[in-house]
Every structure is written in structure tokens, then in C-alpha cells.
Scaffold this motif. Sequence first.
Motif, PDB file in Angstrom:
ATOM      1  N   ARG A 482       0.683  -1.243   0.136  1.00 18.90           N
ATOM      2  CA  ARG A 482       0.048  -0.090  -0.108  1.00 18.90           C
ATOM      3  C   ARG A 482       0.927   1.111   0.056  1.00 18.90           C
ATOM      4  O   ARG A 482       0.130   2.426   0.141  1.00 18.90           O
ATOM      5  N   GLY A 483       2.291   1.163  -0.112  1.00 23.10           N
ATOM      6  CA  GLY A 483       3.193   2.221  -0.198  1.00 23.10           C
ATOM      7  C   GLY A 483       3.381   2.906   1.221  1.00 23.10           C
ATOM      8  O   GLY A 483       4.090   3.639   1.390  1.00 23.10           O
ATOM      9  N   GLU A 484       2.777   2.129   2.332  1.00 22.97           N
ATOM     10  CA  GLU A 484       3.129   2.646   3.748  1.00 22.97           C
ATOM     11  C   GLU A 484       3.381   1.625   4.551  1.00 22.97           C
ATOM     12  O   GLU A 484       3.066   0.207   4.179  1.00 22.97           O
ATOM     13  N   ASP A 485       3.879   1.815   5.895  1.00 18.46           N
ATOM     14  CA  ASP A 485       4.098   0.789   6.642  1.00 18.46           C
ATOM     15  C   ASP A 485       2.700   0.106   7.207  1.00 18.46           C
ATOM     16  O   ASP A 485       2.003   0.755   7.496  1.00 18.46           O
ATOM     17  N   LYS A 488       0.269   0.625  10.382  1.00 12.11           N
ATOM     18  CA  LYS A 488      -0.535   1.497  10.212  1.00 12.11           C
ATOM     19  C   LYS A 488      -1.844   0.935  10.519  1.00 12.11           C
ATOM     20  O   LYS A 488      -2.964   1.348  11.317  1.00 12.11           O
ATOM     21  N   SER A 505       5.526   7.549  10.590  1.00 13.58           N
ATOM     22  CA  SER A 505       6.698   6.876  10.488  1.00 13.58           C
ATOM     23  C   SER A 505       7.637   7.723   9.683  1.00 13.58           C
ATOM     24  O   SER A 505       7.501   8.311   8.634  1.00 13.58           O
ATOM     25  N   ASP A 508      10.093   5.508   4.787  1.00 13.54           N
ATOM     26  CA  ASP A 508       9.374   5.456   3.510  1.00 13.54           C
ATOM     27  C   ASP A 508       9.691   4.309   3.025  1.00 13.54           C
ATOM     28  O   ASP A 508      10.797   3.883   2.476  1.00 13.54           O
ATOM     29  N   TYR A 509       8.743   3.244   3.097  1.00 19.91           N
ATOM     30  CA  TYR A 509       8.935   2.056   2.219  1.00 19.91           C
ATOM     31  C   TYR A 509       9.086   1.972   0.833  1.00 19.91           C
ATOM     32  O   TYR A 509      10.007   1.244   0.304  1.00 19.91           O
ATOM     33  N   ALA A 620       8.390   4.962  14.347  1.00 18.62           N
ATOM     34  CA  ALA A 620       7.063   4.776  14.094  1.00 18.62           C
ATOM     35  C   ALA A 620       6.101   4.783  15.339  1.00 18.62           C
ATOM     36  O   ALA A 620       6.617   4.190  16.427  1.00 18.62           O
ATOM     37  N   ARG A 662       6.254  16.336   4.433  1.00 12.69           N
ATOM     38  CA  ARG A 662       5.079  15.550   4.448  1.00 12.69           C
ATOM     39  C   ARG A 662       4.059  16.213   5.011  1.00 12.69           C
ATOM     40  O   ARG A 662       3.981  17.208   5.893  1.00 12.69           O
ATOM     41  N   TRP A 664       1.331  15.749   7.759  1.00 10.08           N
ATOM     42  CA  TRP A 664       1.143  14.912   8.908  1.00 10.08           C
ATOM     43  C   TRP A 664      -0.133  14.927   9.490  1.00 10.08           C
ATOM     44  O   TRP A 664      -0.982  15.941   9.452  1.00 10.08           O
TER      45      TRP A 664
END
Length: 664
Positions: A482-485, A488, A505, A508-509, A620, A662, A664
Motif C-alpha cells: 500500500r506504499g506505507e508501513d 498503520k 513513520s 518510507d517504504y 514509528a 510531508r 502529518w
Amino acid sequence: MQNQEIVERSQELFEELFKEYKEATALTSNQKAQKIMGQLDTWCDSEEGISRIYENIPKLVSAGILKDSPWEHPGKLVPALVNGTYKSGHPNSTIELLSELRMLAIAKGKMKSEEVSAAEAENFVQEVIVYNLEFVFNEPQEETRLVMSGHELKKVHSLFLFLSNSVKLSKVKSKLAEELKLICEQRPVVTEKQRRIIALVKEKIELDPNDPADEDLLAFQRSIYRPTERTTGKTFQKYRQDLDKLTIEELEFEAKEMGKVMLQFGLVSQYHAVLLLHLVRKELYELVPPCFALSAAGEARYHEYRDFVSFLIVQVIDPFNAQCLYGLAKMLENGVLAREAVRSGLFNLSKIIIHPEVVKRILKSTRTPHEKVTPKQYLIGALFRILGQPLGVGQGNNPTCQSARGISMWSQHAPAKLIHMVQTAAEYDDLSFRFEGQEVKYSQTQPGLVQVLDHHLDAVSVTLVPMLDRIYNDMMLKASGRGEDPHKWVNPALYGQWIQIGFASAYDYLYNAIIDFDGFVRVFYSMFHPKYNGGHRMVYPNPVGIFVTTAKGDMLGFHAVSLLRIDKDNNGELRAYFLNPNNEGRQDWGQDIKPSVYGKGEIHGESSLPFHQFAARTYAFHYNNLEAAGMMNNVPAKEVEKVKKLAKESWGKSYTWLETKRKW
């Protein structure tokens, strides 16, 4: 017979390699030495193998196996450096092993050295043992588990068993007392390590009751071997018989003394269980609170639920399951038994039939199960300890920090849910969770992070952890891509709906980079630092991801902890107090970042760090995203820079850093 033939052939091969080494030229000696090291490495999986190497040490050393190496001169060696060498793996770990065995040989008079005397060599070996108790008891710390292979751990464990069985430990009494104090201050649910150290001291060191230096170690010994004067020189069976002869006043004195000793270190003796059962069966209920060493609040809860507590005592507590008594006392203190759902859950658990596979795991975790104690007693007893000591839960030698963290969280904030999970898992050897509207069932999932479960765990953990590990892994797979940790989405689903929706986080994955670390730190400070969050306190534990680093600050890997509270210590320093589920809260993460477990305002089981140091190892956490936007700009740049400097000069060297901002 076949094993004997293998040993003989192995010895023959060693002799051939040794002969070649002795006859080697300057050009070929290094290559021949490496072959011998390889052969010796295959012997290291057992104490017997270590013993065979020890027998060959004099001729190996005289042939020059340690010559021109950092280990050549025994007089220059430092005990504190041994641990790091073992973590570097073969061949260094094998050479280090030979060095320790050389020192032992000198200490025993098997060899002579111009650099160290026999007494100095023995002192060296004693200090090495104390510095490496994680290897003696095969309970590796987080860094050790991450960097050492199974074979290397087995090798070093075998060596330290051999060493500890070969020398006395009289010269390191103060170090052992300090070690015991710091372990007991953490109040772990599994008390095997401190009991084994106390047994080791009893076996290896003669203590003098008149020597103040021996006072602490004697106190530890008394806590489990002779908690009161009346237990002196008696088996617990004889003690049980003698209790019938005591007056009410004498029993009251005995109960108070027993309770006081238990509170000192959190350790329970077999005699204590005998006394408590005697008091309940004789209906001497007024003497039970002092036997538990209860405060006024705990005593009030005991009297309110006396009949149910008595039921639990008779059903679960036994001299061979005595440690759970401390957990039950702490349940009365923390009020968890006041919940109707908890009492109902414990009652229901007492009626189940445990699945045969779960029985096997429970008995394996118990190490020396006793025929008089049922698997159900072990299981409910472990549940007492976890509900009473939620910060004492550990992961053992398993990569299951998420599962251990969950058990600890549930015991604090969803105890009835935890009991129901234990009941379901124990009865059916199966467990289900819900993830984004879909059922995730243990029996239908693929293997997780645990390949072979290390059973150095309590009975609740061995019941739940294999299931939680696979369920967690399945959720992570479902949330990946999903492009994120994935944490979440996984953390709220796994732990509970008290976990905040917002997720920050630093990592960045997609880019494998650290993005907008300044913003990340500002969010962390604005959520948790009382100076920037409006003076608010934390309500629930926060599942935090941290970077684990070596003593030099180098990146090792990721780890899961629970941030519990932010508070000032006695010196007015703001600290982050957290649960580290890796069995041992004392660590060295480099840059003088060394979590404390005692003396800085910690509750039993907590670790702590100065606030900015904890922030510098965090990558994170969850937060309230409705609050952050309005507060993060209040954090001064100098605070952000202080954290960023520590991060960039340690784990940050492993990543690319991008300053892209980013939202937040």
C-alpha cells in the motif's frame, strides 16, 4: 557404538590436521590453522565437545594456534570485550573460545604462563562468566539474537556451561548480587534466570553470614531456600506438618515474614505456597492478606472477593507452582479481580479441557513439570502472573516482540479479552481475529516469523504466541503493497481500538529512505512532550517501532516496544518509560544511550530513557492526527536538531535522508 565411532573418527581427523599444522611452513600455516578451527567448530555443539577441545588446549597453544593474533598474550586480554567477539561469529568466536579454555587450563594448573598466574587466570574466567550470563543460561538479549546464528549460540552456551561447571565464582560476588538485583527489579514473569543464578551461587560460593559483603547474596538465597526461621533445615513437607502445631499468633508472624520476603525480590518459595494453602484450608482468612503482603486497598479487595480468591488458591497454587502466588497478590493490588468479566473468565478457564498440542507446549515450557501439578494449573498460574505483572512479559529467544507486547497490553487494558483468548487457544489450539472485515484464523495461515519456538516462556505465552505470530504475519501480508508501513493498519486490528488512527513513520517504504524527519520529530514531541502537548498525559500504551542499534550505534534492525508514560524522574529529567519485551530492559544502544531499569523512577518492568534519546531511536508511532497539526509548530528547532543529530550519526547512516515535507 555408532556415536563412539564418529567421535573416534573426528579425533583422528583432528590429529591429522594438527600434524599438518605443526609441519606447515610460514606460507601454509595460516591455511592449516583455519582447517583446524573448522574441525574444532564442529565439536562445539555440546559440553562433551568443549571438554575434548579443553584436553587438547596445551598442545594447540604450544604449537602456536594463538600466535600473531590479538589473543596471543593472555596478560593483555579484557573480560568485558569477550561478549562482542562471540557475536562476530566463526572463526573469531572459535579463537575466543580457545582463549577462554587456555585461561581455564592456566587456572587449573594444566598449563603455565609467564604473563598471568593461576589465580589471575581464574579471576579472568570468573569475570567472563558474569559478563556473559546470557550465554550461561541461554537467554540471549535482543542484539545477540539478531546477530548470532543458532549454531553459534549453541556453541557459546556449551562453552559457558563447561566454564561455569569448572570454576568457583567467589571473586565476583558483588557483580552477581548486582546482576540479581537488576533482574529482580524488572519483575519478569519467568523467574528461571534469577533462580538459576541463586542456585549457581549456592553451589559455587561459600557465603559467610558474618561478612557484610555476602549479605545481599544470602538475602537472595533465603528468599527461595529459607524465607523464615521456621523453614530452616526443613523440607516443605515437614514444614507443612509443623504448621498444625502453631498458635494463631505464631501463624500470623509467619505470614507477615513470608509476605515481606516475597515483596523484597518478587520471588516465591515453596514454603510460601504451603503456608497460604494451610491458612485457606483452616479458614484463617484474616491471615491471608499479610501472607500476600497486601496494602490496605489490596486487603479490601481480598475481603470483598474472599470466596472466589480462596477458590483460585485451592484450584491453582501448589508448592511446585508457587511463583504464581506473587501474581495473584499483584492482581489483588491492581484491582483486576474487581471486574466481573475477569472473575467469570477465570472461573470458565478452570472448567476447560486443554487441547493435547497445547498441553505439550505448556509442559515443555515448564522445564521440570511435576506430576502433582496439572497443565491447567500451570496455565492459570501463568495467567495470574501476567495479569498481576503485565510489564514482566517477555518474548524469550523468539522474534515475537509484537506478540509479547500484545499480551502485556491486553493484560493491562483488556484483561477479560486476554483470558477469553487464552481459553479459546488452550481449548481448540486455534484462534481468530478480524482484519478489515475478514476473519484471520491461525489454523488457516502460513508460518510467521517463528520457525522453531523457543519455550523459555510462561505457559500463557507458549499457548498464544505461535498463533499470534502467524495471525500478525498474515495481517502484515494483507496490508503490504500500500506504499506505507503495514503497521498503520495491523496494530489497531491486532491490539485493539484504543490504538490511535494517526500513524507517523520516519521510514518510507517506497523509497527506502528517511523522509521529513524534522516533521516526524515535531509530531512526536507535540503528542508526548508535556511542554508541547498542553500538559496531557498518556492514557493507553502506544505501540512504538524503534531502531535497535549496537553499542557503537550501528543499525541492527527493527524492534517493537510499548511507550507507557512520560514523566520526570527524581532529578527532574523528563524521561520516556516503556516496555521492552525482549526479556532484559538493560541495553547499550551506543552514543551513551543506555536504557535504565532501576533508579530513575521506573515501575517494576519498565525501561526508561531521557525523552530526546528515546525519540532518537523511534521510527514509528500512533497518534491523534486531529491534534497534531495545531501543535507541531510549537516545537523549537533546537529540540528537533538534538534528536536528528543522534539519529543521523547512528542508524541514520544506513539510509538516504530526504528533506521533502510531508503532510502529518
